[in-house]
Motif scaffolding. Structure first.
Motif, PDB file in Angstrom:
ATOM      1  N   LYS A  43      -7.742   3.989   1.809  1.00 50.98           N
ATOM      2  CA  LYS A  43      -6.409   4.100   1.211  1.00 50.98           C
ATOM      3  C   LYS A  43      -6.475   4.605  -0.221  1.00 50.98           C
ATOM      4  CE  LYS A  43      -4.470   2.236   4.847  1.00 50.98           C
ATOM      5  NZ  LYS A  43      -3.606   3.040   5.749  1.00 50.98           N
ATOM      6  N   SER A  44      -5.303   4.773  -0.794  1.00 48.48           N
ATOM      7  CA  SER A  44      -5.198   5.211  -2.180  1.00 48.48           C
ATOM      8  C   SER A  44      -5.341   4.021  -3.125  1.00 48.48           C
ATOM      9  CB  SER A  44      -3.849   5.896  -2.379  1.00 48.48           C
ATOM     10  OG  SER A  44      -3.757   6.431  -3.675  1.00 48.48           O
TER      11      SER A  44
ATOM     12  N   GLN B 170      -7.977  -0.992  -4.235  1.00 48.31           N
ATOM     13  CA  GLN B 170      -8.091   0.024  -3.205  1.00 48.31           C
ATOM     14  C   GLN B 170      -8.550  -0.633  -1.903  1.00 48.31           C
ATOM     15  OE1 GLN B 170     -11.164   3.105  -3.464  1.00 48.31           O
ATOM     16  NE2 GLN B 170      -9.696   4.624  -2.717  1.00 48.31           N
TER      17      GLN B 170
ATOM     18  N   SER C   4      -2.536  10.100  -1.726  1.00 47.93           N
ATOM     19  CA  SER C   4      -3.221   9.432  -0.617  1.00 47.93           C
ATOM     20  C   SER C   4      -4.648   9.904  -0.412  1.00 47.93           C
ATOM     21  CB  SER C   4      -2.438   9.634   0.676  1.00 47.93           C
ATOM     22  OG  SER C   4      -1.147   9.080   0.552  1.00 47.93           O
ATOM     23  N   GLY C   5      -5.010  10.992  -1.060  1.00 45.90           N
ATOM     24  CA  GLY C   5      -6.387  11.463  -0.981  1.00 45.90           C
ATOM     25  C   GLY C   5      -6.598  12.534   0.071  1.00 45.90           C
TER      26      GLY C   5
ATOM     27  N   PHE D 291      -1.260   7.596  -7.858  1.00 48.40           N
ATOM     28  CA  PHE D 291      -2.269   8.350  -7.125  1.00 48.40           C
ATOM     29  C   PHE D 291      -1.730   8.777  -5.762  1.00 48.40           C
ATOM     30  CE2 PHE D 291      -6.209   8.128  -9.525  1.00 48.40           C
ATOM     31  CZ  PHE D 291      -5.855   7.233 -10.519  1.00 48.40           C
TER      32      PHE D 291
ATOM     33  N   ARG E 206      -4.984  16.361   4.437  1.00 52.45           N
ATOM     34  CA  ARG E 206      -5.508  14.997   4.337  1.00 52.45           C
ATOM     35  C   ARG E 206      -6.983  14.952   4.688  1.00 52.45           C
ATOM     36  NH1 ARG E 206      -2.627  10.516   4.480  1.00 52.45           N
ATOM     37  NH2 ARG E 206      -4.646   9.717   3.790  1.00 52.45           N
TER      38      ARG E 206
ATOM     39  N   PHE F 259      -8.750  12.721  -5.018  1.00 56.81           N
ATOM     40  CA  PHE F 259      -7.459  12.119  -5.316  1.00 56.81           C
ATOM     41  C   PHE F 259      -6.770  12.899  -6.431  1.00 56.81           C
ATOM     42  CE2 PHE F 259      -7.181   8.346  -2.810  1.00 56.81           C
ATOM     43  CZ  PHE F 259      -8.479   7.946  -2.590  1.00 56.81           C
TER      44      PHE F 259
END
Lengths: 112, 113
Positions: B41-42, B37, A105-106, A103, A9, A90
């Motif tokens: 967050k996503s 967004q 959570s990045g 998508f 993350r 992402f």
């Protein structure tokens, strides 16, 4: 979203080191994507995959490589990280349905 | 090559007001997407617009698509603070999602009490 996970993350790495980011999906979707998000640029496509071992370049692919040896995993590698690759990355998946794209959570990557 | 432009890029408005975010795109787009967004967050999918004249509504948000004008709009009615976020529109050129989405730069929306 439970169907797509990204790891790590957060990561801080030094300039010149290799870095691999992982995207894992449990949806069995055919298409997978890597985007980077930077202030003032929105999201830009790095690479995408349309099947196992089938990948192609996106808008900002220089300095990045990808691999997809299994349907569920799409790896993004920075062969030699640079400060310009500091970004939020992402992953997205798509099954070509009307429901579009999901998508992850990045991953926040900082290159120092 | 598909290009997507949003405006405004930044919007500060008061609760209870109405406003519209505009999304122009340069070439034919199979579909037009809107995402939300929140900070850190996503992306959360809001709407997928498939054809000319498509209109979709969810709560205080309504999205529309005019393919002839290559324009999509996201209209906010009687804004509330919870709608504060960054909103992205995105187009998709090839059928079936093969080569992904092209995003606008996003509209950072702040709704003040």
């Amino acid at each position: 979203d439970a169907g797509i996970t990204q790891s790590p993350r957060h990561k801080v790495t030094e300039t010149g080191t290799p870095v691999t980011l992982r995207c894992h999906q449990t949806e069995n979707h055919r298409y997978m994507y890597w985007y980077r998000q930077d202030p003032g640029h929105g999201l830009r496509l790095i690479h995408y995959s349309y099947g196992v071992k089938d990948t192609d370049k996106g808008e900002v692919s220089d300095g990045y490589s990808v691999s997809r040896s299994k349907t569920e995993d799409f790896l993004l590698t920075l062969e030699s990280a640079t400060s310009s690759q500091t970004s939020v990355y992402f992953c997205a998946i798509s099954a070509q349905t009307l429901f579009g794209y999901t998508f992850g959570s990045g991953t926040r990557l900082t290159v120092v | 090559e598909l290009k997507v432009e949003q405006n405004p890029l930044f919007l500060s408005m008061q609760e209870g007001k109405n406003y519209t975010i505009y999304c122009n795109y340069s070439t034919t787009s199979d579909r037009l997407y809107w995402y939300r967004q929140d900070p850190g967050k996503s992306l959360e999918s809001l709407f997928v617009l498939l054809s000319n004249g498509a209109v979709k509504q969810e709560g205080r948000l309504m999205a529309s698509l005019d393919t002839k004008a290559r324009l999509s709009t996201l209209h906010i009615t009687a804004a509330v603070h919870d709608l504060s976020a960054t909103y992205f529109c995105a187009g998709q050129t090839s059928g079936g999602g093969a080569d992904g989405l092209t995003f606008g730069k996003g509209t950072h929306l702040i709704i003040q009490p």
